[in-house]
Design an enzyme around this catalytic site. Structure first.
Site, PDB file in Angstrom:
ATOM      1  N   LYS A 112      23.718  33.047 110.500  1.00 31.36           N
ATOM      2  CA  LYS A 112      24.997  33.560 110.006  1.00 31.36           C
ATOM      3  C   LYS A 112      25.055  35.078 110.106  1.00 31.36           C
ATOM      4  O   LYS A 112      26.122  35.642 110.373  1.00 31.36           O
ATOM      5  CB  LYS A 112      25.226  33.107 108.567  1.00 31.36           C
ATOM      6  CG  LYS A 112      25.481  31.607 108.445  1.00 31.36           C
ATOM      7  CD  LYS A 112      25.713  31.186 107.004  1.00 31.36           C
ATOM      8  CE  LYS A 112      25.977  29.698 106.907  1.00 31.36           C
ATOM      9  NZ  LYS A 112      26.187  29.244 105.512  1.00 31.36           N
ATOM     10  N   LYS A 197      25.157  19.860 114.115  1.00 33.21           N
ATOM     11  CA  LYS A 197      25.404  19.013 112.948  1.00 33.21           C
ATOM     12  C   LYS A 197      26.892  18.887 112.662  1.00 33.21           C
ATOM     13  O   LYS A 197      27.668  19.813 112.909  1.00 33.21           O
ATOM     14  CB  LYS A 197      24.688  19.617 111.729  1.00 33.21           C
ATOM     15  CG  LYS A 197      24.734  18.751 110.486  1.00 33.21           C
ATOM     16  CD  LYS A 197      24.100  19.439 109.297  1.00 33.21           C
ATOM     17  CE  LYS A 197      24.979  20.537 108.758  1.00 33.21           C
ATOM     18  NZ  LYS A 197      24.553  21.001 107.413  1.00 33.21           N
ATOM     19  N   LYS A 200      30.678  20.405 107.270  1.00 32.63           N
ATOM     20  CA  LYS A 200      31.980  20.396 106.616  1.00 32.63           C
ATOM     21  C   LYS A 200      32.702  21.728 106.736  1.00 32.63           C
ATOM     22  O   LYS A 200      33.919  21.788 106.605  1.00 32.63           O
ATOM     23  CB  LYS A 200      31.835  19.991 105.148  1.00 32.63           C
ATOM     24  CG  LYS A 200      30.951  20.866 104.309  1.00 32.63           C
ATOM     25  CD  LYS A 200      30.820  20.306 102.906  1.00 32.63           C
ATOM     26  CE  LYS A 200      29.848  21.121 102.075  1.00 32.63           C
ATOM     27  NZ  LYS A 200      28.462  21.028 102.584  1.00 32.63           N
TER      28      LYS A 200
END
Length: 341
Positions: A112, A197, A200
């Site tokens: 990130k 992955k 969400k």
């Protein structure tokens, strides 16, 4: 009795990956065999830019979906992280045990941070330190097991390291937890990018099946899933990641075996159709229960209130012990009034 702890971060709508990789096991297995503690880790949602109203909305929705997935407050504890002060109380103590190098080696921080710097920005300090808060989430409850996906195993290893280090320096205080993973579909991949992955908070909507997607939307997403070159259906995560992901999902939905299922199909189309229907059927009862719970918000609020009370009672003795062990004086109590007054 074995104690299990795990949590869900309200940074996006919960997905099929969350359900097959974690939530279903919590409901079907963990809450029945253990003293299970499940948490919406809303403080972790503050480590990146966020809309406060959205965090509140997703926290409520996440808690409702945990209950809709089958978690029973008579069997387990369900609550919001921010409602139990012991998480942040313990987090600072563990920051005093963790090292800067450990934090900077955490994979999610490195990934990130690179993406943010490429955009010309900078990351929040909390993104660097939140793995310590995650360790506090686990250690405060004396958890023996932490059921997580493959991508979160590094965080549990950090919790183990910090528990051992604290115990060695200041006396035995914490249980050293271990990671547990489901047999199949521990990591459901993005249908449009089967090497990533199904997250969400991912922006790739067509590759993500959300728990509240309508059946028609689910079918459309699965039928458009990326597959691989060639026509034969083979379970090979390295060479055929798209097909392997569909087989993993189908196996998880039907309690089957992905390698065995590969031999059943002669075409990608048939595999996609059966996978889509299996996903629709798995989500049907969850969605129905979610609608019932949304019609009774007072019930969900009561579960969260009672869950936070139970969680505080579980965590406080361990955290108070850690405060004393590391060298802090306990609060001075008010003197009791004499009987004669």
């Amino acid at each position: 009795m074995t104690r299990v702890f795990s949590g869900v971060k309200p940074t996006g709508h919960l997905t099929l990956g969350n359900y097959l990789g974690a939530m279903r096991r919590w409901a079907e297995v963990d809450q029945h065999r253990s003293d299970a503690v499940f948490c919406i880790v809303d403080l972790h949602a503050l480590t990146v830019d966020h809309d406060p109203a959205r965090v509140r909305r997703l926290s409520r929705q996440g808690a409702t979906l945990l209950l809709a997935s089958g978690l029973d407050p008579e069997l387990c504890t369900v609550f919001l992280q921010s409602h139990v002060d012991e998480h942040t109380r313990l987090s600072y103590l563990l920051e005093c045990v963790a090292t800067d190098g450990e934090m900077r080696r955490m994979i999610q921080y490195k990934e990130k941070a690179v993406r943010e710097r490429e955009r010309g920005g900078s990351v929040r300090l909390s993104l660097l330190t939140y793995p310590v808060l995650m360790a506090a989430d686990i250690l405060a409850y004396g958890a023996d097991e932490v059921p997580v996906g493959d991508d979160q195993a590094q965080h549990v290893e950090l919790a183990r390291d910090l528990a051992v280090r604290f115990n060695q320096r200041y006396g035995h205080t914490f249980v050293v937890p271990k990671v547990t993973s489901p047999r199949v579909a521990a990591r459901v991949m993005n249908l449009q990018d089967p090497t990533s992955k199904m997250g969400k908070s991912d922006d790739s909507g067509p590759g993500i099946v959300y728990l509240l997607d309508e059946p028609g939307v689910v079918r459309r997403k699965v039928m458009r899933a990326v597959t691989d070159s060639g026509q034969d259906v083979v379970y090979d995560r390295e060479q055929r990641p798209g097909v392997a992901n569909l087989l993993d999902v189908l196996a998880a939905c039907t309690d089957g075996n992905p390698e065995s299922l590969a031999g059943v199909y002669q075409s990608y189309g048939a595999l996609k159709k059966d996978t889509a229907e299996a996903v629709v059927e798995v989500l049907r009862p969850v969605q129905a229960r979610h609608r019932e719970l949304c019609a009774d918000p007072a019930y969900v609020e009561g579960v969260l209130r009672d869950g936070a009370e139970k969680a505080r009672a579980m965590a406080r003795p361990t955290v108070d012990t850690a405060y004393r062990a590391i060298g802090l004086l306990p609060p001075v109590q008010e003197p009791a009034l004499s009987q004669g007054r």
